[in-house]
Design a protein around this motif. Structure first.
Motif, PDB file in Angstrom:
ATOM      1  N   LYS A 106      39.951  28.291  34.226  1.00 22.35           N
ATOM      2  CA  LYS A 106      40.408  28.805  33.576  1.00 22.35           C
ATOM      3  C   LYS A 106      39.816  30.811  33.100  1.00 22.35           C
ATOM      4  N   ARG A 108      37.360  32.229  34.510  1.00 18.79           N
ATOM      5  CA  ARG A 108      36.342  31.769  35.922  1.00 18.79           C
ATOM      6  C   ARG A 108      38.165  33.143  36.319  1.00 18.79           C
ATOM      7  N   LYS A 109      38.986  33.237  35.943  1.00 21.01           N
ATOM      8  CA  LYS A 109      40.052  33.860  36.301  1.00 21.01           C
ATOM      9  C   LYS A 109      40.388  35.222  35.139  1.00 21.01           C
ATOM     10  N   LYS A 110      39.549  34.965  33.821  1.00 24.64           N
ATOM     11  CA  LYS A 110      39.946  35.540  32.801  1.00 24.64           C
ATOM     12  C   LYS A 110      38.581  36.863  32.929  1.00 24.64           C
ATOM     13  N   ASN A 111      39.312  37.952  33.213  1.00 27.18           N
ATOM     14  CA  ASN A 111      37.954  39.232  33.239  1.00 27.18           C
ATOM     15  C   ASN A 111      37.668  39.373  31.541  1.00 27.18           C
ATOM     16  N   THR A 112      36.118  38.477  31.137  1.00 33.38           N
ATOM     17  CA  THR A 112      35.390  39.329  29.907  1.00 33.38           C
ATOM     18  C   THR A 112      34.524  39.637  30.848  1.00 33.38           C
ATOM     19  N   LYS A 113      33.580  40.614  29.738  1.00 32.63           N
ATOM     20  CA  LYS A 113      32.913  41.241  30.046  1.00 32.63           C
ATOM     21  C   LYS A 113      31.652  40.385  30.099  1.00 32.63           C
ATOM     22  N   LYS A 114      30.613  41.168  30.528  1.00 36.39           N
ATOM     23  CA  LYS A 114      29.667  39.777  31.295  1.00 36.39           C
ATOM     24  C   LYS A 114      28.284  40.437  30.142  1.00 36.39           C
TER      25      LYS A 114
END
Length: 184
Positions: A106, A108-114
């Motif tokens: 989940k 990995r799928k979520k595009n979170t800011k690094k």
């Protein structure tokens, strides 16, 4: 104050509970089973006494399917005559591993800011170096201008000991100034 017993952690990689006690220690038991995850795939590891003479092949490795129910059936099938404690702890560990693998997928799928850390010490050091370099460059430019003015005035006479590139640059500037004066 409430007294509690400190739990000692078992550091063996095959330990099924993470605790160090007689029941859950793979070193103390000749018959032992555990679940491990390698690169997103779960395996059932079984240690049997018949393989004790070959430590390299002591652990039998069985790949578990990604389907949760089928994996539990395989665990039940392979550990049918094993102690209930071992079977229960293996299932418990498998459930825990499956849950954290799901969470990882989940995330990995979520595009979170690094988040990227900033090294303030390095940034300060670089800014100080840049300021010093700018000051040195301004000093060089001011010296060059002063020398040009003195050359134009003829302070040094006819003999010049100037670097070739600087001399060519000066000649070009003088020619440009002459052209501008003629065009006006």
């Amino acid at each position: 104050k409430q007294w509690y017993q400190r739990r000692v952690r078992g550091k063996n990689e095959y330990n099924v509970t993470g605790l160090c006690n007689r029941q859950s220690c793979p070193l103390a038991n000749s018959k032992y089973a555990t679940i491990r995850e390698e690169k997103g795939v779960c395996y059932l590891y079984m240690k049997v006494i018949e393989r004790a003479h070959t430590p390299k092949e002591m652990w039998e490795k069985i790949k578990l399917p990604r389907n949760y129910e089928k994996a539990l059936e395989i665990i039940d099938k392979h550990l049918i005559y094993w102690p209930k404690f071992t079977v229960h702890k293996c299932k418990q560990r498998y459930t825990k591993i499956v849950q954290y693998l799901i969470r990882m997928r989940k995330l990995r799928k979520k595009n979170t800011k690094k988040l990227v850390s900033r090294d303030l010490k390095m940034e300060k050091r670089e800014s100080r170096r840049e300021a010093k370099a700018l000051a040195a460059a301004q000093l060089d430019q001011s010296i060059e201008k002063e020398l040009l003015e003195r050359l134009k005035k003829g302070t040094y006479g006819d003999i010049y000991n100037i670097h070739k590139d600087v001399f060519e640059k000066l000649v070009d500037e003088v020619e440009e100034e002459e052209e501008e004066e003629e065009s006006e």
